[in-house]
Design a protein around this motif. Sequence first.
Motif, short mmCIF file in Angstrom:
data_model
loop_
_atom_site.label_atom_id
_atom_site.label_comp_id
_atom_site.label_asym_id
_atom_site.label_seq_id
_atom_site.Cartn_x
_atom_site.Cartn_y
_atom_site.Cartn_z
N MET A 1 43.78 15.84 37.52
CA MET A 1 44.04 16.80 36.44
C MET A 1 42.79 17.66 36.20
O MET A 1 41.68 17.13 36.15
CB MET A 1 44.41 16.05 35.16
N LEU A 2 43.00 18.98 36.08
CA LEU A 2 41.86 19.87 35.85
C LEU A 2 41.32 19.70 34.44
O LEU A 2 42.05 19.38 33.50
CB LEU A 2 42.29 21.32 36.07
N LYS A 3 39.99 19.93 34.30
CA LYS A 3 39.33 19.71 33.01
C LYS A 3 38.77 21.01 32.45
O LYS A 3 38.20 21.82 33.18
CB LYS A 3 38.16 18.73 33.19
N ALA A 4 38.91 21.16 31.13
CA ALA A 4 38.28 22.27 30.42
C ALA A 4 37.21 21.68 29.51
O ALA A 4 37.48 20.76 28.73
CB ALA A 4 39.30 23.04 29.59
N GLY A 5 35.98 22.18 29.63
CA GLY A 5 34.88 21.66 28.83
C GLY A 5 34.66 22.50 27.58
O GLY A 5 34.60 23.73 27.65
N ILE A 6 34.58 21.84 26.43
CA ILE A 6 34.29 22.53 25.17
C ILE A 6 32.78 22.56 24.99
O ILE A 6 32.14 21.50 24.89
CB ILE A 6 34.96 21.83 23.98
N VAL A 7 32.19 23.76 24.99
CA VAL A 7 30.74 23.90 24.93
C VAL A 7 30.33 24.82 23.77
O VAL A 7 31.15 25.50 23.18
CB VAL A 7 30.16 24.47 26.25
N GLY A 8 29.04 24.83 23.49
CA GLY A 8 28.50 25.68 22.43
C GLY A 8 27.22 25.10 21.89
O GLY A 8 26.78 24.02 22.31
N LEU A 9 26.61 25.80 20.96
CA LEU A 9 25.41 25.30 20.30
C LEU A 9 25.78 24.11 19.41
O LEU A 9 26.96 23.91 19.09
CB LEU A 9 24.78 26.40 19.44
N PRO A 10 24.80 23.32 18.98
CA PRO A 10 25.11 22.24 18.03
C PRO A 10 25.68 22.81 16.72
O PRO A 10 25.34 23.91 16.30
CB PRO A 10 23.73 21.60 17.78
N VAL A 68 46.86 18.95 29.89
CA VAL A 68 45.59 19.37 30.47
C VAL A 68 44.50 18.51 29.84
O VAL A 68 44.67 17.98 28.73
CB VAL A 68 45.35 20.88 30.23
N GLU A 69 43.37 18.35 30.52
CA GLU A 69 42.30 17.49 30.02
C GLU A 69 41.19 18.33 29.38
O GLU A 69 40.75 19.32 29.95
CB GLU A 69 41.71 16.67 31.18
N PHE A 70 40.79 17.93 28.19
CA PHE A 70 39.67 18.59 27.50
C PHE A 70 38.49 17.62 27.41
O PHE A 70 38.68 16.42 27.21
CB PHE A 70 40.07 19.02 26.08
N VAL A 71 37.29 18.18 27.54
CA VAL A 71 36.06 17.38 27.48
C VAL A 71 35.14 17.98 26.42
O VAL A 71 34.82 19.17 26.46
CB VAL A 71 35.33 17.37 28.84
N ASP A 72 34.74 17.16 25.46
CA ASP A 72 33.81 17.59 24.40
C ASP A 72 32.39 17.31 24.89
O ASP A 72 32.00 16.14 25.04
CB ASP A 72 34.12 16.82 23.11
N ILE A 73 31.62 18.37 25.14
CA ILE A 73 30.28 18.24 25.74
C ILE A 73 29.21 18.47 24.68
O ILE A 73 29.36 19.30 23.79
CB ILE A 73 30.12 19.24 26.91
N ALA A 74 28.12 17.73 24.79
CA ALA A 74 27.03 17.81 23.80
C ALA A 74 26.53 19.24 23.62
O ALA A 74 26.54 20.04 24.55
CB ALA A 74 25.88 16.91 24.24
N GLY A 75 26.08 19.55 22.40
CA GLY A 75 25.57 20.88 22.08
C GLY A 75 24.34 21.25 22.89
O GLY A 75 23.48 20.42 23.16
N LEU A 76 24.30 22.51 23.30
CA LEU A 76 23.17 22.99 24.11
C LEU A 76 22.21 23.79 23.22
O LEU A 76 22.64 24.45 22.28
CB LEU A 76 23.72 23.89 25.22
#
Length: 367
Positions: A1-10, A68-76
């Motif tokens: 399954m394809l993944k969408a990463g949720i990104v952004g500042l903290p 669809v798969e979502f991934v919550d990624i640490a703030g950059l």
Amino acid sequence: MLKAGIVGLPNVGKSTLFNAVTRTRKAEAANYPFCTIDPNIGIVTVPDDRLEVLSKIAKTGVIIPAAVEFVDIAGLVKGAAQGEGLGNKFLTHIREVDALVQVVRCFEDPDIHHVAGAIDPVRDIETIITELVLSDLETTKKRQEKGAKDAKRGDKIAIAEAAVLDKLVPHLDAGKPAITLELTPEDKVIAKGFYLLTDKPTIFAANVKESELATADSNPHVNKVREYAKTHIACETVVISAQIESDLVDLAPDEAKEFLKELGVDESGIGALIRSTYHLLGLRTYFTAGEKEVRAWTIHTGDTAPKAAGVIHSDFERGFIKAETVAYDDLVKCGSVAAAREKGLYRMEGKEYIVKDGDVLLFKFNV
């Protein structure tokens, strides 16, 4: 399954948004940087009103949507490419996803800390992009140096890669994402093998306050995000209110609709975001509809009928004979498969047929 990463500042609402799209409380959402360290992963169903309509035609109460798969990624933070914050770890997590949903804070709230001290969505976007570009620049330069000797020896693959890298390096060095560089289809195939962070399809999620969702079109922060997305990356912006979405998780569907109506909006921004992300990943939907169930199946844009059949079972693809198909709109107009057949709208398609989004299919196979 394809993944969408949720990104952004903290502290822009990433984890709150993740909890909303996955309808869980898996991700910690707190008012301090790096409350997310290891990525949270969730399977998200894709809202599709067509399923309900098809279930009535097929006379079944069982509906299975696409996912669809979502991934919550640490703030950059600024300096991530040099290891600041959770830099290297963060960038590794981004490399593992197929598309990016960049959450951008578009609301003022003195009680919620902003890592840069003030609200400026364009600056925030450029902070993220700059760090990703710097990481890609390092990757491409290393690859360039490594492949130079092989190219000199006449290695055809190394020569082809070098030609693409010679275009990418100056483009990235100018601070531009790889996805904005015009390349031939052949060059794009080669560039895909570099696994660049800025070559991933991107969508912006403009996060507004609950009270500003209905009037988002007049929000200057939202308009800046839309303009930047359109002119710099040629991508879409979806307006959401992560806090509203988080509140909706605990409500029944009817209560959620009433809540949104009171706020002056017809649909939750999450539905639009999930659908846009699904399409951003190059995914499309076809349906099967019978007495047992109505189901949405996920395929890639351009997939042929045998490939689509293989999504159900490999035997369907291996022994493919033909696909009986009718377009969703035609089926709805006719009201039944029998009526669609009478009007010549129910067709037989072979191995070369490119499945379209919304096709209702029945496969014939023999193994």
